[in-house]
Write a protein that holds these residues in place. Sequence first.
Motif, PDB file in Angstrom:
ATOM      1  N   ALA A  60       0.895  -0.908  -0.507  1.00  0.00           N
ATOM      2  CA  ALA A  60       0.065   0.314  -0.019  1.00  0.00           C
ATOM      3  C   ALA A  60       0.784   1.167   0.049  1.00  0.00           C
ATOM      4  N   SER A  61       1.834   1.260   0.437  1.00  0.00           N
ATOM      5  CA  SER A  61       2.581   2.647   1.093  1.00  0.00           C
ATOM      6  C   SER A  61       3.705   2.660  -0.053  1.00  0.00           C
ATOM      7  N   LEU A  62       3.867   1.398  -0.883  1.00  0.00           N
ATOM      8  CA  LEU A  62       4.694   1.736  -2.408  1.00  0.00           C
ATOM      9  C   LEU A  62       3.902   2.351  -3.039  1.00  0.00           C
ATOM     10  N   LYS A  67       3.472   6.207  -7.608  1.00  0.00           N
ATOM     11  CA  LYS A  67       2.963   7.229  -7.849  1.00  0.00           C
ATOM     12  C   LYS A  67       3.039   8.744  -8.070  1.00  0.00           C
ATOM     13  N   LYS A  68       4.171   8.763  -6.910  1.00  0.00           N
ATOM     14  CA  LYS A  68       4.104   9.997  -6.595  1.00  0.00           C
ATOM     15  C   LYS A  68       5.274  10.071  -7.545  1.00  0.00           C
ATOM     16  N   GLN A  69       6.420   9.021  -7.565  1.00  0.00           N
ATOM     17  CA  GLN A  69       7.608   9.441  -8.460  1.00  0.00           C
ATOM     18  C   GLN A  69       7.411   9.692  -9.518  1.00  0.00           C
ATOM     19  N   THR A 136      15.031   0.933  18.912  1.00  0.00           N
ATOM     20  CA  THR A 136      14.219   1.653  20.544  1.00  0.00           C
ATOM     21  C   THR A 136      14.271   3.058  20.461  1.00  0.00           C
ATOM     22  N   SER A 137      13.018   3.691  20.372  1.00  0.00           N
ATOM     23  CA  SER A 137      12.744   4.844  21.350  1.00  0.00           C
ATOM     24  C   SER A 137      13.505   5.215  22.591  1.00  0.00           C
ATOM     25  N   SER A 138      13.408   4.158  23.207  1.00  0.00           N
ATOM     26  CA  SER A 138      13.102   4.151  25.171  1.00  0.00           C
ATOM     27  C   SER A 138      13.552   3.670  25.633  1.00  0.00           C
ATOM     28  N   LEU A 157      19.629   3.154  15.946  1.00  0.00           N
ATOM     29  CA  LEU A 157      18.569   4.141  14.253  1.00  0.00           C
ATOM     30  C   LEU A 157      17.568   4.322  14.515  1.00  0.00           C
ATOM     31  N   HIS A 158      17.020   5.537  15.090  1.00  0.00           N
ATOM     32  CA  HIS A 158      16.074   6.027  15.351  1.00  0.00           C
ATOM     33  C   HIS A 158      14.943   6.495  14.136  1.00  0.00           C
ATOM     34  N   PHE A 159      14.144   5.752  13.641  1.00  0.00           N
ATOM     35  CA  PHE A 159      13.135   6.438  12.404  1.00  0.00           C
ATOM     36  C   PHE A 159      11.515   6.626  12.754  1.00  0.00           C
ATOM     37  N   ASN A 161       7.193   7.458  12.363  1.00  0.00           N
ATOM     38  CA  ASN A 161       6.601   7.488  11.428  1.00  0.00           C
ATOM     39  C   ASN A 161       5.734   8.538  10.991  1.00  0.00           C
ATOM     40  N   PRO A 162       5.373   7.996   9.444  1.00  0.00           N
ATOM     41  CA  PRO A 162       5.565   7.177   8.636  1.00  0.00           C
ATOM     42  C   PRO A 162       6.700   7.019   8.421  1.00  0.00           C
ATOM     43  N   VAL A 163       8.035   5.906   8.133  1.00  0.00           N
ATOM     44  CA  VAL A 163       8.846   5.710   7.933  1.00  0.00           C
ATOM     45  C   VAL A 163       9.060   5.979   6.250  1.00  0.00           C
ATOM     46  N   PRO A 164       8.138   5.712   5.267  1.00  0.00           N
ATOM     47  CA  PRO A 164       8.345   5.899   4.171  1.00  0.00           C
ATOM     48  C   PRO A 164       8.552   7.899   3.965  1.00  0.00           C
ATOM     49  N   GLN A 165       7.924   8.473   4.951  1.00  0.00           N
ATOM     50  CA  GLN A 165       7.913   9.912   4.570  1.00  0.00           C
ATOM     51  C   GLN A 165       8.526  10.592   5.246  1.00  0.00           C
ATOM     52  N   MET A 166       8.688  10.200   6.514  1.00  0.00           N
ATOM     53  CA  MET A 166       9.599  11.472   7.271  1.00  0.00           C
ATOM     54  C   MET A 166      11.244  11.331   7.184  1.00  0.00           C
ATOM     55  N   PRO A 243       1.612  19.384  11.698  1.00  0.00           N
ATOM     56  CA  PRO A 243       1.496  19.157  10.364  1.00  0.00           C
ATOM     57  C   PRO A 243       0.000  18.498  10.897  1.00  0.00           C
ATOM     58  N   MET A 244       0.470  18.415  12.498  1.00  0.00           N
ATOM     59  CA  MET A 244      -0.569  17.337  13.120  1.00  0.00           C
ATOM     60  C   MET A 244      -0.891  17.724  14.152  1.00  0.00           C
ATOM     61  N   GLY A 245      -1.866  18.388  14.684  1.00  0.00           N
ATOM     62  CA  GLY A 245      -1.899  18.661  16.476  1.00  0.00           C
ATOM     63  C   GLY A 245      -1.621  17.584  17.537  1.00  0.00           C
TER      64      GLY A 245
HETATM   65  N1  3HC Z   1       3.761   5.535   2.982  1.00  0.00           N
HETATM   66  C1  3HC Z   1       4.626   6.493   1.913  1.00  0.00           C
HETATM   67  N2  3HC Z   1       4.082   7.741   2.479  1.00  0.00           N
HETATM   68  C2  3HC Z   1       3.614   8.267   2.738  1.00  0.00           C
HETATM   69  C3  3HC Z   1       2.984   7.770   4.220  1.00  0.00           C
HETATM   70  C4  3HC Z   1       3.595   6.304   3.965  1.00  0.00           C
HETATM   71  N3  3HC Z   1       2.180   5.492   4.934  1.00  0.00           N
HETATM   72  N4  3HC Z   1       1.922   7.973   4.267  1.00  0.00           N
HETATM   73  C5  3HC Z   1       1.917   9.663   4.336  1.00  0.00           C
HETATM   74  N5  3HC Z   1       3.102   9.430   3.555  1.00  0.00           N
HETATM   75  C6  3HC Z   1       2.805  10.475   2.451  1.00  0.00           C
HETATM   76  C7  3HC Z   1       1.748  11.225   1.382  1.00  0.00           C
HETATM   77  O1  3HC Z   1       2.061   9.850   0.276  1.00  0.00           O
HETATM   78  C8  3HC Z   1       2.589  12.198   0.968  1.00  0.00           C
HETATM   79  O2  3HC Z   1       3.216  12.600  -0.124  1.00  0.00           O
HETATM   80  P1  3HC Z   1       3.575  14.016  -0.821  1.00  0.00           P
HETATM   81  O3  3HC Z   1       2.437  15.043   0.357  1.00  0.00           O
HETATM   82  O4  3HC Z   1       4.861  14.281  -0.825  1.00  0.00           O
HETATM   83  O5  3HC Z   1       2.414  14.131  -1.489  1.00  0.00           O
HETATM   84  C9  3HC Z   1       2.392  12.548   2.571  1.00  0.00           C
HETATM   85  O6  3HC Z   1       2.611  11.976   3.495  1.00  0.00           O
HETATM   86  C10 3HC Z   1       1.656  13.839   3.052  1.00  0.00           C
HETATM   87  O7  3HC Z   1       0.499  12.136   2.812  1.00  0.00           O
HETATM   88  P2  3HC Z   1      -0.796  13.214   3.354  1.00  0.00           P
HETATM   89  O8  3HC Z   1      -1.550  14.120   2.450  1.00  0.00           O
HETATM   90  O9  3HC Z   1      -1.978  11.722   2.715  1.00  0.00           O
HETATM   91  O10 3HC Z   1      -1.559  13.153   4.689  1.00  0.00           O
HETATM   92  P3  3HC Z   1      -1.216  14.647   5.299  1.00  0.00           P
HETATM   93  O11 3HC Z   1      -1.068  15.450   4.750  1.00  0.00           O
HETATM   94  O12 3HC Z   1      -2.274  14.788   6.786  1.00  0.00           O
HETATM   95  O13 3HC Z   1       0.245  14.091   6.145  1.00  0.00           O
HETATM   96  C11 3HC Z   1       1.808  13.112   7.734  1.00  0.00           C
HETATM   97  C12 3HC Z   1       0.674  12.879   6.843  1.00  0.00           C
HETATM   98  C13 3HC Z   1       3.169  12.365   6.823  1.00  0.00           C
HETATM   99  C14 3HC Z   1       1.548  10.846   8.871  1.00  0.00           C
HETATM  100  C15 3HC Z   1       1.762  14.136   8.095  1.00  0.00           C
HETATM  101  O14 3HC Z   1       0.403  14.576   9.247  1.00  0.00           O
HETATM  102  C16 3HC Z   1       2.533  14.664   9.367  1.00  0.00           C
HETATM  103  O15 3HC Z   1       3.697  14.548   9.308  1.00  0.00           O
HETATM  104  N6  3HC Z   1       2.510  14.248  11.050  1.00  0.00           N
HETATM  105  C17 3HC Z   1       3.581  14.189  11.573  1.00  0.00           C
HETATM  106  C18 3HC Z   1       3.795  13.095  12.234  1.00  0.00           C
HETATM  107  C19 3HC Z   1       5.295  13.270  13.068  1.00  0.00           C
HETATM  108  O16 3HC Z   1       5.608  13.942  13.620  1.00  0.00           O
HETATM  109  N7  3HC Z   1       5.698  11.648  13.081  1.00  0.00           N
HETATM  110  C20 3HC Z   1       6.638  11.380  14.100  1.00  0.00           C
HETATM  111  C21 3HC Z   1       5.864  11.146  14.833  1.00  0.00           C
HETATM  112  S1  3HC Z   1       7.456  10.540  16.349  1.00  0.00           S
HETATM  113  C22 3HC Z   1       7.439   8.755  16.033  1.00  0.00           C
HETATM  114  O17 3HC Z   1       7.918   8.681  15.024  1.00  0.00           O
HETATM  115  C23 3HC Z   1       9.240   8.737  17.376  1.00  0.00           C
HETATM  116  C24 3HC Z   1       8.580   7.678  17.375  1.00  0.00           C
HETATM  117  O18 3HC Z   1       9.710   7.060  18.618  1.00  0.00           O
HETATM  118  C25 3HC Z   1       7.266   7.859  19.267  1.00  0.00           C
END
Ligand code: 3HC
Length: 302
Positions: A60-62, A67-69, A136-138, A157-159, A161-166, A243-245
Amino acid sequence: GSYAYSTISSPLQHLKNITVYGSGLMGAGISQVAAQKGYAVTMVDLDEKVLDRSINIIKASLHRVAKKQFEDNEIKQKELIDFTLSNIKTSTNSSESSKDADMIIEAIIEDIYQKQQLFGSLDEITPTKTIFVTTTSSLPIKEIAKVTKRVDRFAGLHFFNPVPQMKLVEVVRTGEINDETYETLMEFVKNLDKTPVACKDTPGFIVNRLLVPYLLEAIRLVDRGVADPRDVDMAMKSGAGMPMGPFELCDFIGLDTLKSIVDGWRKSGNIDPHIVAPTKMLDDHVKEGKLGRKTREGFFSY
Ligand code: 3HC
């Protein structure tokens, strides 16, 4: 197959086979981004069903990534998807999957004993050159590494979420890591098209050390009746460009994960007790099994 997407550069010549333990959201995401870049990934979990679910998450993520690429080029999209999937094997057999690994990435449950047990047994069956990584994150990296005889080839290595995006990956160094391992990991992260930052082995590293107190303060603010969660989220999105509250983000991270980070910090005694004081709302939600998006209910319903 086509190696059009393979960009493994020379400092990483010796890094080809990567075995990922734990195929939850983190393990799946890491397997995906490594496979996208041409690494031969083996994803290991205890149960075939869990592995099947992870492959579906990756698919699903791929599709989103492809699509984006390659917006209007369905052939290229399919090539990227097929190339990536062809680089991922799954297995429930730990020793078979690890004996040829150049790097082991552990992404199992946040439990120090289980992590120690896994790395302790892997230390016996993998070649001495194999780099060990925990996601590990903690938990303190040093405490996990100490069960092995390769503390110099062990790191975090601390990644995110979502890993493919961040884009960020925190490269967490203990006092014992050797330069070669550290540099290999920095290069590896860049090779995934991500941004590495170096950080010492301390509670929360960089991101969580700042993010978690902020999330807890948002919960306390609502507990004090200052505002409701929806308005707090709106405020931080529209007023601070997040990006998120915070409440949406808590649900996204998982309230159990958040609670386990806070509980761990409190136990460690290394963080100001005011910052890690328990919050009733978080504890109650976790007790009731309202863990956020993954259970379809947390601070909000999904
Ligand atoms: N796989 C691939 N790409 C993804 C994806 C996934 N699972 N989820 C989202 N994306 C991509 C979308 O393709 C889109 O790409 P584009 O903008 O380049 O076209 C982009 O992310 C935005 O997705 P959407 O438009 O569907 O949704 P949003 O604009 O609401 O964005 C979000 C979603 C990227 C999750 C954004 O809300 C965000 O950045 N939120 C904050 C996330 C964050 O802070 N993460 C860190 C949490 S802390 C953590 O992980 C550490 C742990 O130890 C607790």
